[in-house]
Write a protein that holds these residues in place. Structure first.
Motif, PDB file in Angstrom:
ATOM      1  N   PHE A  87       0.835  -1.200   0.000  1.00 41.30           N
ATOM      2  CA  PHE A  87       0.000   0.000   0.000  1.00 41.30           C
ATOM      3  C   PHE A  87       0.874   1.256   0.000  1.00 41.30           C
ATOM      4  O   PHE A  87       0.677   2.161  -0.818  1.00 41.30           O
ATOM      5  CB  PHE A  87      -0.925  -0.011   1.220  1.00 41.30           C
ATOM      6  CG  PHE A  87      -1.695   1.258   1.420  1.00 41.30           C
ATOM      7  CD1 PHE A  87      -2.720   1.614   0.565  1.00 41.30           C
ATOM      8  CD2 PHE A  87      -1.390   2.107   2.489  1.00 41.30           C
ATOM      9  CE1 PHE A  87      -3.440   2.786   0.755  1.00 41.30           C
ATOM     10  CE2 PHE A  87      -2.096   3.269   2.686  1.00 41.30           C
ATOM     11  CZ  PHE A  87      -3.121   3.622   1.814  1.00 41.30           C
ATOM     12  N   ALA A  88       1.850   1.305   0.897  1.00 43.31           N
ATOM     13  CA  ALA A  88       2.723   2.479   0.987  1.00 43.31           C
ATOM     14  C   ALA A  88       3.546   2.653  -0.288  1.00 43.31           C
ATOM     15  O   ALA A  88       3.715   3.771  -0.782  1.00 43.31           O
ATOM     16  CB  ALA A  88       3.638   2.360   2.207  1.00 43.31           C
ATOM     17  N   ASP A 125      11.233   3.721   1.045  1.00 45.76           N
ATOM     18  CA  ASP A 125      10.415   4.631   1.855  1.00 45.76           C
ATOM     19  C   ASP A 125       9.215   3.895   2.445  1.00 45.76           C
ATOM     20  O   ASP A 125       8.832   4.127   3.597  1.00 45.76           O
ATOM     21  CB  ASP A 125       9.933   5.824   1.026  1.00 45.76           C
ATOM     22  CG  ASP A 125      11.041   6.816   0.728  1.00 45.76           C
ATOM     23  OD1 ASP A 125      12.100   6.749   1.388  1.00 45.76           O
ATOM     24  OD2 ASP A 125      10.848   7.664  -0.177  1.00 45.76           O
ATOM     25  N   ALA A 126       8.615   3.009   1.652  1.00 43.92           N
ATOM     26  CA  ALA A 126       7.461   2.243   2.133  1.00 43.92           C
ATOM     27  C   ALA A 126       7.852   1.369   3.311  1.00 43.92           C
ATOM     28  O   ALA A 126       7.142   1.317   4.325  1.00 43.92           O
ATOM     29  CB  ALA A 126       6.902   1.383   0.994  1.00 43.92           C
ATOM     30  N   ILE A 153      -3.257   4.677   9.926  1.00 45.20           N
ATOM     31  CA  ILE A 153      -1.959   5.211  10.382  1.00 45.20           C
ATOM     32  C   ILE A 153      -0.987   5.307   9.207  1.00 45.20           C
ATOM     33  O   ILE A 153      -0.303   6.308   9.040  1.00 45.20           O
ATOM     34  CB  ILE A 153      -1.380   4.324  11.512  1.00 45.20           C
ATOM     35  CG1 ILE A 153      -2.232   4.427  12.771  1.00 45.20           C
ATOM     36  CG2 ILE A 153       0.057   4.731  11.826  1.00 45.20           C
ATOM     37  CD1 ILE A 153      -1.831   3.448  13.859  1.00 45.20           C
ATOM     38  N   ALA A 154      -0.962   4.262   8.402  1.00 46.69           N
ATOM     39  CA  ALA A 154      -0.074   4.256   7.233  1.00 46.69           C
ATOM     40  C   ALA A 154      -0.405   5.420   6.300  1.00 46.69           C
ATOM     41  O   ALA A 154       0.495   6.095   5.796  1.00 46.69           O
ATOM     42  CB  ALA A 154      -0.170   2.924   6.497  1.00 46.69           C
ATOM     43  N   ILE A 183       2.157   8.323   5.211  1.00 53.29           N
ATOM     44  CA  ILE A 183       2.458   8.544   3.790  1.00 53.29           C
ATOM     45  C   ILE A 183       2.247  10.007   3.433  1.00 53.29           C
ATOM     46  O   ILE A 183       3.068  10.624   2.757  1.00 53.29           O
ATOM     47  CB  ILE A 183       1.592   7.616   2.907  1.00 53.29           C
ATOM     48  CG1 ILE A 183       2.051   6.170   3.066  1.00 53.29           C
ATOM     49  CG2 ILE A 183       1.653   8.048   1.448  1.00 53.29           C
ATOM     50  CD1 ILE A 183       1.073   5.146   2.505  1.00 53.29           C
ATOM     51  N   ILE A 184       1.156  10.576   3.895  1.00 51.52           N
ATOM     52  CA  ILE A 184       0.878  11.994   3.637  1.00 51.52           C
ATOM     53  C   ILE A 184       1.993  12.865   4.212  1.00 51.52           C
ATOM     54  O   ILE A 184       2.470  13.794   3.553  1.00 51.52           O
ATOM     55  CB  ILE A 184      -0.499  12.397   4.211  1.00 51.52           C
ATOM     56  CG1 ILE A 184      -1.609  11.741   3.392  1.00 51.52           C
ATOM     57  CG2 ILE A 184      -0.663  13.914   4.255  1.00 51.52           C
ATOM     58  CD1 ILE A 184      -2.999  11.844   4.010  1.00 51.52           C
TER      59      ILE A 184
END
Length: 189
Positions: free
Chosen positions: A40-41, A50-51, A82-83, A87-88
């Motif tokens: 997802f990330a 980064d994910a 939370i993820a 990410i934002i």
């Protein structure tokens, strides 16, 4: 020994909050959701590294705050929420970093051109002062050759000298400048 893979998410959370701080329950939650969260990330960040960092931070915080967890819906929604916010924040930081980097790149050529212009002026001043140390005839021949872009033949005809004499005078001037300005160039670099 219990098989944690058969437990529901709520049962695992209850075991986490238990006074024993059940690490096996945490490991099962991690096993269930780590791949999904990383995918997802990565789909949002386009960077596997980064994910993975975001998901690692997410699970580190999840462990440290396990006693205070208040999950309303389900664990999967909670973790993905939370993820999403992490990410934002990552994207926001990258945008700010890129903005500053762009501004620095925009300033960089101006800084270099100013520095280069100052160095060129200083070099020009040094060349003129070193040329003043030469005999008048040598200086004149050098200036006709370099400043006025006259050919050796033109200078020789003008001064009624042989081509070889003009070449020799230019060589004398260049050798003098090379020796005199070597310290200046050393300071530049």
């Amino acid at each position: 020994m219990a098989d944690y893979s058969t437990y529901s998410d709520f049962e695992l959370i209850s075991l986490l909050k238990d006074s024993d701080n059940d690490q096996k329950a945490y490991a099962e939650i991690y096993r269930r959701y780590v791949r999904l969260l990383v995918r997802f990330a990565e789909s949002k960040l386009y960077s596997l590294e980064d994910a993975r960092d975001i998901v690692q931070d997410l699970f580190t915080n999840f462990w440290s705050e396990r006693l205070d967890l208040h999950i309303q819906d389900n664990l999967k929604s909670y973790l993905f929420g939370i993820a999403k916010y992490q990410i934002i924040n990552k994207i926001r930081k990258n945008v700010v970093r890129e903005s500053y980097a762009g501004k620095l790149r925009a300033l960089s050529p101006a800084y270099h051109s100013l520095e280069e212009e100052l160095n060129a002026r200083e070099l020009s001043t040094n060349v003129r002062s070193k040329l003043d140390q030469l005999p008048q005839k040598t200086k004149y021949i050098y200036q006709r050759s370099r400043d006025e872009h006259k050919s050796i033949k033109e200078i020789a005809e003008e001064l009624n000298l042989s081509d070889q004499t003009v070449k020799n005078q230019i060589s004398i001037a260049l050798n003098h400048l090379r020796k005199s300005l070597s310290a200046f160039f050393f300071c530049l670099f």
